[in-house]
Design a protein around this motif. Sequence first.
Motif, short mmCIF file in Angstrom:
data_model
loop_
_atom_site.label_atom_id
_atom_site.label_comp_id
_atom_site.label_asym_id
_atom_site.label_seq_id
_atom_site.Cartn_x
_atom_site.Cartn_y
_atom_site.Cartn_z
N UNK A 125 0.44 -1.12 -0.18
CA UNK A 125 -0.32 -0.17 0.15
C UNK A 125 0.91 1.77 0.09
N UNK A 126 1.85 1.58 0.52
CA UNK A 126 2.69 2.60 0.51
C UNK A 126 3.42 2.68 -0.86
N UNK A 127 3.44 2.32 -1.69
CA UNK A 127 3.39 2.52 -3.06
C UNK A 127 1.57 3.02 -3.94
N UNK A 128 0.93 2.56 -3.58
CA UNK A 128 0.00 3.42 -4.07
C UNK A 128 -0.23 4.49 -4.20
N UNK A 129 0.16 5.54 -3.77
CA UNK A 129 0.26 7.01 -4.37
C UNK A 129 1.12 7.19 -4.78
N UNK A 146 -8.57 1.07 -12.35
CA UNK A 146 -7.35 0.80 -10.96
C UNK A 146 -7.62 0.03 -10.28
N UNK A 147 -6.78 -1.25 -10.55
CA UNK A 147 -7.34 -1.63 -8.63
C UNK A 147 -6.28 -1.79 -7.56
N UNK A 148 -6.77 -1.20 -6.87
CA UNK A 148 -5.85 -1.73 -5.46
C UNK A 148 -6.48 -2.50 -4.86
N UNK A 149 -5.47 -3.16 -3.99
CA UNK A 149 -5.02 -4.33 -3.23
C UNK A 149 -6.28 -4.09 -1.99
N UNK A 153 -6.04 1.88 3.08
CA UNK A 153 -5.32 2.94 4.32
C UNK A 153 -5.13 1.83 5.57
N UNK A 154 -5.26 2.21 6.63
CA UNK A 154 -5.25 1.71 7.58
C UNK A 154 -5.89 2.19 8.77
N UNK A 155 -6.48 3.30 8.88
CA UNK A 155 -6.79 4.29 10.01
C UNK A 155 -7.76 5.31 9.42
N UNK A 156 -8.53 5.88 9.54
CA UNK A 156 -9.70 6.77 8.83
C UNK A 156 -8.85 8.06 7.81
N UNK A 157 -7.87 8.08 9.68
CA UNK A 157 -6.59 9.63 8.74
C UNK A 157 -5.81 8.91 7.67
N UNK A 158 -5.56 7.79 7.11
CA UNK A 158 -4.62 7.50 6.20
C UNK A 158 -5.06 7.42 4.77
N UNK A 159 -6.51 6.32 5.57
CA UNK A 159 -7.80 6.25 4.70
C UNK A 159 -7.89 7.74 3.48
N UNK A 160 -7.96 8.43 4.51
CA UNK A 160 -8.06 10.11 3.76
C UNK A 160 -7.47 10.47 3.14
N UNK A 161 -5.35 10.32 3.42
CA UNK A 161 -5.12 11.05 3.01
C UNK A 161 -4.74 10.40 1.46
N UNK A 162 -4.96 8.55 1.83
CA UNK A 162 -4.64 7.99 0.28
C UNK A 162 -5.53 8.72 -1.33
N UNK A 163 -6.82 8.72 -0.61
CA UNK A 163 -8.10 8.72 -1.26
C UNK A 163 -7.70 10.16 -2.01
N UNK A 164 -7.20 10.95 -1.19
CA UNK A 164 -7.31 12.48 -1.58
C UNK A 164 -6.16 12.30 -3.16
N UNK A 165 -4.85 11.82 -2.05
CA UNK A 165 -3.95 11.11 -3.32
C UNK A 165 -4.96 11.33 -4.99
N UNK A 166 -5.19 10.02 -4.66
CA UNK A 166 -5.45 8.33 -6.06
C UNK A 166 -6.71 9.45 -6.67
N UNK A 171 -10.91 9.44 -11.54
CA UNK A 171 -12.34 9.57 -10.08
C UNK A 171 -12.78 8.61 -9.54
N UNK A 172 -13.39 8.44 -9.01
CA UNK A 172 -14.40 7.12 -8.09
C UNK A 172 -14.29 5.60 -9.07
N UNK A 173 -15.74 6.76 -10.26
CA UNK A 173 -15.66 5.61 -11.19
C UNK A 173 -14.65 4.86 -11.88
N UNK A 174 -13.90 5.49 -11.47
CA UNK A 174 -12.09 4.44 -11.99
C UNK A 174 -11.63 3.56 -11.18
N UNK A 175 -11.96 3.50 -9.67
CA UNK A 175 -10.75 2.85 -9.23
C UNK A 175 -11.66 2.00 -8.84
N UNK A 176 -11.14 0.49 -8.48
CA UNK A 176 -11.79 -0.58 -8.43
C UNK A 176 -10.71 -0.93 -6.65
#
Length: 471
Positions: A125-129, A146-149, A153-166, A171-176
Motif C-alpha cells: 500500500x505504501x506504493x499506491x499513491x 485501476x485496481x487497488x489491493x 488505508x489503515x485508519x480514517x486519517x491514512x484512508x483520507x490521505x490516500x484517497x485524496x492523493x488518488x 475518479x471514483x468510477x475508475x477505482x476498483x
Amino acid sequence: PLPDAVVIVLYGATGDLASRMVLPALDEVRRRGLVPEHWAVIGCSTEDLDDARFRDHVAEAVRAGGAGEDNTDAGAWIERVRYAGGGFTEDDAGELPQVLTEVSQQVGDAAGTEPLLVHFLAVPPGAFASITRGLGRHGLAEGSRVVFEKPYGTSLESFEELDRDVKEVLSEEQIFRIDHFLGKEGVQTLYVLRFANQLFGSEWDRSSVEQVQIDVPEDLDVTNRIRFYEETGAALDMIVTHLFQVAGQVAMEPPADLRDPDSVNDARERVLQAFRQLDPAQDVVLGQFEGYRQIDGAAPDSTTDTFAAVRLWVDTERWRGVPFLLRTGKRMATKAQRVTLVLRPPFGPLAEEMDVPNTVQIDISGDGEVRLGITVKTPGPELTYSSGTAVLELDDVPGGEPLSPYASLIHDVLTGDRSLFTTADGLRAAFTAFAPLQGKDRPVPAVYAPGSWGPAEARELPAPHRWMLGE
Ligand code: BG6
C-alpha cells in the motif's frame, strides 16, 4: 459486457500477491472463457528480467496456483505476456511506456479498436499513491480502470490521505478497491438468498433475527508475515475490512436494482454509515496467542492482537437491538468462515420446549454452502424434537460452476461492474466505526492458548447464546 480488447498492466508482477493470487486468477478467468478475445498482460516491477524469464515466472505461478500440468493451452496465453522492468514511479516510468505502446498497438490492431487499459496494483500500500501519481504524470490514467489491493488505508486519517492523493488523478468510477471477501460465492449468495426467497426475505430483520454471527477463525500461523502482522493485527487485518464488508452485505436495505452497481454500492454504503462506533469497554475483546512474542520479528513486549471479537450495532430500523458478533483470529482451533443468523424462538405450542435456536447459516469459505439449522420431530414413536442441519453446497447447484473470489472480481473489473468493490464512502464509514479501537481506549489483548477458541473473555459476547462455531 466484456470489452473487445484489454491490456492489463500488473504492478508488483514478481511479488507474492501477484504470484499467489492474481496470476492464477487471471488464468482461471481465461480458462473459463471470461476474457475478451483480444487481451495481453504486461508485468511491471523493478526486477531485471526479460520477457522469456517473466513468462517462466507466470507459467510457474499458474501451475502452482492450481491449474496443474494439464493446463495445456497455458502456452497460448504466455505469448500474450510481456515484461516491463525498471519499476514505475512518479519520477521514473521505467520501461513501461515503451512496452505499453507496443502492446496496445498490437492488441488494438488485431481487435480493430483501442483496448481498455487496466492497471492492477499488486504492490504494498505504501506504493499506491506514487504509482497513481505516476499514472497521471505519464499520461496513463485517462479512461483506464485501476485496481487497488487491500489495505486501502489503515485508519480514517491514512484512508483520507490516500484517497485524496488518488482522487487527484482518478475518479471514483475508475477505482476498483479489492476486498476479496466480497468476491466469495457464499457472500454473493447472501443477498440473492434474501431477495429471491420470501422464506428468508420476510424474516431478515430484528423481529425474527436475534443476533448475527460472522465468524472467521483461522488455524494459520503468522510467522511468515510477522512484519506485516506486527503493524496490523487481527482487528485491522480482518474486522474493519472483510468482516465489516460482509456485515454490510448481510445488513443492507434492499437495493433498488440488484443489477445496478451504483444501487448496490449505495445500499452497502448506507448501512456501513449506520454502524455505531465500537465501544472498546463493552463490545470488544482482543487476544494474543501464547508464544506470539517469541516469534522472530515480534517485539518482546508486543501488544499486537492475533484475535479480535466485537459486538457491532447497526443503527437502522431493521436491526436496532440486534448484535452483530464478529470474530476472527490466528492459531485458533480450526479454520472456518461462517455467517449465522440466529433466529428468535417460535411462538405457539412448542415455544417453551425449544432450546436450540433455528439458524440460517452461510458458509463463505471455498465454493460456499447454505445451511439451515431447523427442528424436526425425532423419528420414532414419541413426540420429541431434534435439531438438524439441511445443507446445500453451492457447487451442486445445477448449471453452476463456482469462481474463486479473485477470478470473480477480475471478471468484474473487465466488465466494469463495481458492485463487489469497496467504495470511498463505505471505507470512510468503516474506519469511522472502527476508530475507537485505534485510540487510547484500545483494550490490552488477553492471552489465549494456541489451538483454542481465543480468550475466555470472548465467550460471553454472544450471550444469551454461544458462538455457533466452537466448543
Ligand atoms: C487476508 C488477510 O486478507 O485474508 C489474511 O490478510 C487472511 O490474514 C486472509 O488469512 C483470509 O483469506 P481467505 O482467502 O482464506 O478467505
